[in-house]
Design a protein around this motif. Structure first.
Motif, PDB file in Angstrom:
ATOM      1  N   MET A 144       0.837  -1.201   0.000  1.00 29.43           N
ATOM      2  CA  MET A 144       0.000   0.000   0.000  1.00 29.43           C
ATOM      3  C   MET A 144       0.872   1.252   0.000  1.00 29.43           C
ATOM      4  SD  MET A 144      -3.028  -0.955   2.702  1.00 29.43           S
ATOM      5  CE  MET A 144      -3.764   0.671   2.468  1.00 29.43           C
ATOM      6  N   GLU A 145       0.398   2.285  -0.703  1.00 31.89           N
ATOM      7  CA  GLU A 145       1.123   3.554  -0.729  1.00 31.89           C
ATOM      8  C   GLU A 145       0.957   4.261   0.607  1.00 31.89           C
ATOM      9  OE1 GLU A 145      -0.877   5.320  -4.004  1.00 31.89           O
ATOM     10  OE2 GLU A 145       0.592   4.615  -5.482  1.00 31.89           O
ATOM     11  N   PRO A 146       2.050   4.800   1.184  1.00 30.34           N
ATOM     12  CA  PRO A 146       1.949   5.502   2.466  1.00 30.34           C
ATOM     13  C   PRO A 146       1.060   6.728   2.343  1.00 30.34           C
ATOM     14  CG  PRO A 146       4.079   5.888   1.458  1.00 30.34           C
ATOM     15  CD  PRO A 146       3.404   4.831   0.632  1.00 30.34           C
TER      16      PRO A 146
ATOM     17  N   HIS B 118      -1.680  13.493  -1.015  1.00 33.20           N
ATOM     18  CA  HIS B 118      -2.232  12.244  -0.484  1.00 33.20           C
ATOM     19  C   HIS B 118      -1.159  11.232  -0.099  1.00 33.20           C
ATOM     20  CE1 HIS B 118      -6.227  13.555  -1.703  1.00 33.20           C
ATOM     21  NE2 HIS B 118      -5.761  13.793  -2.918  1.00 33.20           N
ATOM     22  N   PHE B 119       0.058  11.445  -0.558  1.00 32.40           N
ATOM     23  CA  PHE B 119       1.100  10.437  -0.429  1.00 32.40           C
ATOM     24  C   PHE B 119       2.128  10.838   0.614  1.00 32.40           C
ATOM     25  CE2 PHE B 119      -0.484  10.796  -4.761  1.00 32.40           C
ATOM     26  CZ  PHE B 119      -1.041   9.525  -4.932  1.00 32.40           C
ATOM     27  N   GLY B 120       2.418   9.912   1.516  1.00 37.42           N
ATOM     28  CA  GLY B 120       3.358  10.189   2.584  1.00 37.42           C
ATOM     29  C   GLY B 120       4.764   9.720   2.258  1.00 37.42           C
ATOM     30  N   PHE B 121       5.694  10.049   3.130  1.00 37.40           N
ATOM     31  CA  PHE B 121       7.081   9.624   2.990  1.00 37.40           C
ATOM     32  C   PHE B 121       7.162   8.106   3.170  1.00 37.40           C
ATOM     33  CE2 PHE B 121      11.313   8.799   4.708  1.00 37.40           C
ATOM     34  CZ  PHE B 121      12.113   9.494   3.808  1.00 37.40           C
ATOM     35  N   PRO B 122       7.963   7.377   2.356  1.00 40.19           N
ATOM     36  CA  PRO B 122       8.964   7.860   1.395  1.00 40.19           C
ATOM     37  C   PRO B 122       8.494   7.833  -0.061  1.00 40.19           C
ATOM     38  CG  PRO B 122       9.380   5.570   1.856  1.00 40.19           C
ATOM     39  CD  PRO B 122       8.135   5.937   2.626  1.00 40.19           C
ATOM     40  N   ASP B 123       7.197   7.958  -0.300  1.00 38.77           N
ATOM     41  CA  ASP B 123       6.704   7.979  -1.677  1.00 38.77           C
ATOM     42  C   ASP B 123       7.379   9.114  -2.452  1.00 38.77           C
ATOM     43  OD1 ASP B 123       4.046   6.901  -3.345  1.00 38.77           O
ATOM     44  OD2 ASP B 123       4.629   8.944  -3.870  1.00 38.77           O
TER      45      ASP B 123
END
Length: 244
Positions: A1-3, A118-123
């Motif tokens: 899942m994307e952070p 919408h995207f958190g680290f490290p994305d």
């Protein structure tokens, strides 16, 4: 899942702290070395980071099939702010700096504090978003610290006119692409100062102008107070502005 991005979580707070600390650290290096080569090297590095980050981001989103070309046009105010601050760094021109100051601090700072993300680290999208926005702020403050640039009363007028030009161009692009550049079609999804504005679009756009005016005045206020305290004229910036 994307952070998922967490507002004011540890990664977000770390980015904010680095944005404040980095320009002072870079300016301290320049002052300590007293080297124009070092200063040019820092300017070159900041410019390359901003441009390369933007280019890599475009390649990334297109190879991932995330958006079509209409959603990747350089029409956000931060895109224009990036161009302006790079030109200001390389030309040393006060007129370019003043636009970079009001757009970079007034507009980009809001994006850093209340990001529409919408995207958190490290994305990669987290890294690219804050590299772009924080890079602009770092560059503006670096110029203020090393070259003693500052806005003057007429800077408000000139930047307002450039902002209206951006507003007009972006309105046309938004209508043609139906992409919400500059948040002129509707409010951003993330909570920000724009969340308090009207849901009626004509009134919303009018209120946006009012918010921009307040931000511009707030950003100039410290300099106005300094000029009053030191007995300088508020009418034109004195000799400093006249020589620019």
């Amino acid at each position: 899942m994307e952070p998922e991005f967490q507002p004011y979580g540890l990664p977000h707070l770390t980015v904010i702290v680095l944005t404040v600390v980095l320009p002072f650290a870079l300016a301290a290096i320049v002052r300590r070395t007293k080297s124009q080569r070092v200063e040019k090297g820092i300017i070159c590095t900041l410019s390359v980071v901003l441009i390369l980050n933007y280019a890599v981001y475009l390649v990334f989103i297109r190879t991932q099939g995330v958006v079509d070309w209409r959603q990747s046009l350089p029409m956000q105010m931060c895109d224009w702010g990036m161009f302006v601050v790079i030109v200001a760094m390389w030309t040393g021109n006060q007129r370019w700096f003043e636009v970079a100051y009001f757009w970079g601090i007034g507009g980009t700072l809001q994006a850093v504090l209340t990001p529409n993300l919408h995207f958190g680290f490290p994305d990669w999208r987290f890294i690219s978003f804050f590299t772009s926005h924080c890079g602009i702020i770092v560059s503006v403050i670096f110029l203020m610290l090393t070259r003693r640039y500052r806005p003057y009363p007429m800077s408000l007028v000139r930047t307002w006119l450039w902002s209206e030009f951006y507003f007009a161009v972006t309105m046309v692009v938004d209508e043609l692409t139906r992409v919400n550049y500059g948040f002129l079609l509707h409010k951003p999804e993330a909570f920000s100062v724009l969340s308090f504005l009207s849901d009626s679009r004509p009134l919303y756009l009018l209120q946006m102008h009012g918010v921009a005016a307040l931000f511009f005045l707030a950003l100039y206020a410290p300099f106005a107070v300094f000029d009053l305290a030191t007995g300088k004229s508020l009418g034109g910036g004195g000799k400093e502005e006249a020589t620019l």
